[in-house]
Design an enzyme around this catalytic site. Structure first.
Site, short mmCIF file in Angstrom:
data_model
loop_
_atom_site.label_atom_id
_atom_site.label_comp_id
_atom_site.label_asym_id
_atom_site.label_seq_id
_atom_site.Cartn_x
_atom_site.Cartn_y
_atom_site.Cartn_z
N LYS A 54 0.89 -1.26 0.09
CA LYS A 54 0.05 -0.13 0.00
C LYS A 54 1.20 1.16 -0.01
O LYS A 54 0.68 2.20 -0.78
CB LYS A 54 -0.99 0.02 1.30
CG LYS A 54 -2.02 -1.03 1.13
CD LYS A 54 -2.75 -1.19 2.32
CE LYS A 54 -3.81 -2.49 2.18
NZ LYS A 54 -4.35 -3.08 3.60
N GLN A 98 -5.05 -2.01 9.77
CA GLN A 98 -4.74 -3.40 9.01
C GLN A 98 -5.36 -4.33 9.72
O GLN A 98 -5.02 -4.42 11.04
CB GLN A 98 -3.32 -3.21 8.85
CG GLN A 98 -3.11 -4.78 8.08
CD GLN A 98 -3.44 -4.70 6.50
OE1 GLN A 98 -3.70 -3.71 5.87
NE2 GLN A 98 -3.71 -5.77 5.97
N ASP A 123 -11.55 2.02 4.12
CA ASP A 123 -11.88 0.62 4.04
C ASP A 123 -13.64 0.24 3.84
O ASP A 123 -13.94 -0.62 3.45
CB ASP A 123 -11.57 -0.13 5.35
CG ASP A 123 -10.45 -1.03 4.98
OD1 ASP A 123 -9.92 -1.57 3.89
OD2 ASP A 123 -9.38 -1.26 6.24
N1 GUN Z 1 -6.36 -7.46 6.24
C1 GUN Z 1 -7.04 -8.13 4.83
N2 GUN Z 1 -7.70 -7.52 4.11
C2 GUN Z 1 -8.02 -6.37 4.60
C3 GUN Z 1 -8.74 -5.26 4.04
O1 GUN Z 1 -9.49 -5.10 3.13
N3 GUN Z 1 -8.75 -4.01 5.08
C4 GUN Z 1 -8.06 -4.28 6.09
N4 GUN Z 1 -7.98 -3.05 6.90
N5 GUN Z 1 -7.17 -5.07 6.32
C5 GUN Z 1 -7.21 -6.11 5.76
#
Ligand code: GUN
Length: 287
Positions: A54, A98, A123
């Site tokens: 990211k 996360q 998200d």
């Molecule tokens: N961990 C795995 N997929 C995701 C996601 O889409 N968002 C977040 N915040 N954590 C994750």
């Protein structure tokens, strides 16, 4: 005949290019550089890979990226205080915690996610954003299901009027995707662990989305000939072997189009996150 393989890389590149243009426009027209803060608590190796990815993608597109790495021992209150500070930070337009959180605070995940300002919730997990999605006035939508829709659109696969079947009812993929597909006028069925005659129901899908987290759950006999199969699964079955939820080799002989794993729709998730950061920056300009 073998299916058309929908390569995530091509589609992700298009989405990122469009996000880059939007970032430049925001800078030029409003003097705003979109900023994303990603909070990672503890040292889950898979999460560390996702977070690095990211961060790297933000840098490629000219988005400010702040990675907030907090120790495994972080308390709920410490994490909430950090979110409050980012909510108040004018240079940060998107906040992402996360998941999964460490075991000690996992039970508080909902309270923690709900603390994020809905306008910064890139998200799309905040109940306010979930509610907006359900009533059809979406603001920030979860990135993985949004990536599924974007992939269908970019591949020129019609959604309107189609029978769509989703396998999996998670808050992150299955449920939001149901609403996104319904909003685009598909007739949608959601299957889950209690569904009877799964193969029969799956075979009704002209669009079949597998998001169950079970390797090779979807076998060739579950696919309608010519269907578009989107495999959202990411299952590590050996230290260096990732597979989806679909038996790809069998499925590609029956489907009309199919996404591989790795290299499929997963690559669109980060690209859609970048779009959400830009969208969040715009929503905050309007607020
Ligand atoms: N961990 C795995 N997929 C995701 C996601 O889409 N968002 C977040 N915040 N954590 C994750």
């Amino acid at each position: 005949m073998s299916a058309r393989i929908l390569q995530g890389k091509e589609f992700a590149a298009k989405i990122k290019e469009s996000a880059r243009t939007e970032v430049e426009e925001l800078k030029k027209n409003f003097g705003v550089t979109p900023g994303l803060a990603v909070i990672i608590v503890g040292e889950n190796p898979a999460s560390q890979v996702y977070v690095r990815n990211k961060h790297k993608t933000c840098e490629e597109l000219g988005i400010i990226s702040e990675v907030v790495a907090m120790p495994e021992t972080t308390t709920k209150d410490e994490l909430l205080a950090r979110i409050d500070a980012l909510n108040a930070d004018k240079n940060i337009h998107g906040i992402l915690v996360q998941l999964p959180l460490p075991d000690a605070i996992k039970a508080h995940s909902e309270e923690i996610l709900n603390r994020i300002n809905p306008l910064k919730d890139v998200d799309g997990f905040h109940p306010e954003n979930v509610g907006k999605l359900v009533i059809g006035s979406p603001a920030l939508v979860p990135c993985t299901p949004a990536g599924c829709i974007e992939m269908l659109d970019l591949a020129g696969i019609e959604i309107d009027g189609k029978r769509a079947v989703i396998i999996g009812r998670s808050n992150i993929v299955g449920k939001p995707l149901l609403h996104l597909l319904m909003a685009r006028h598909a007739t949608v069925t959601v299957c889950h662990t209690h569904t009877k005659n799964l193969a029969e129901v799956a075979r009704e899908g002209e669009i079949l989305v597998a998001a169950s987290g079970k390797p090779n759950l979807v076998t060739g006999d579950m696919i309608r000939p010519g269907a578009t199969v989107i495999d959202v699964g990411i299952n590590r079955i050996a230290p260096k072997k990732l597979v989806g939820d679909v038996d790809f080799e069998a499925a590609k002989e029956i489907a009309g189009a199919i996404t591989p794993v790795p290299g499929g729709v997963g690559l669109l998730t980060v690209a859609m996150l970048m779009k959400n950061v830009v969208k969040a920056a715009r929503l905050q300009l309007e607020a």
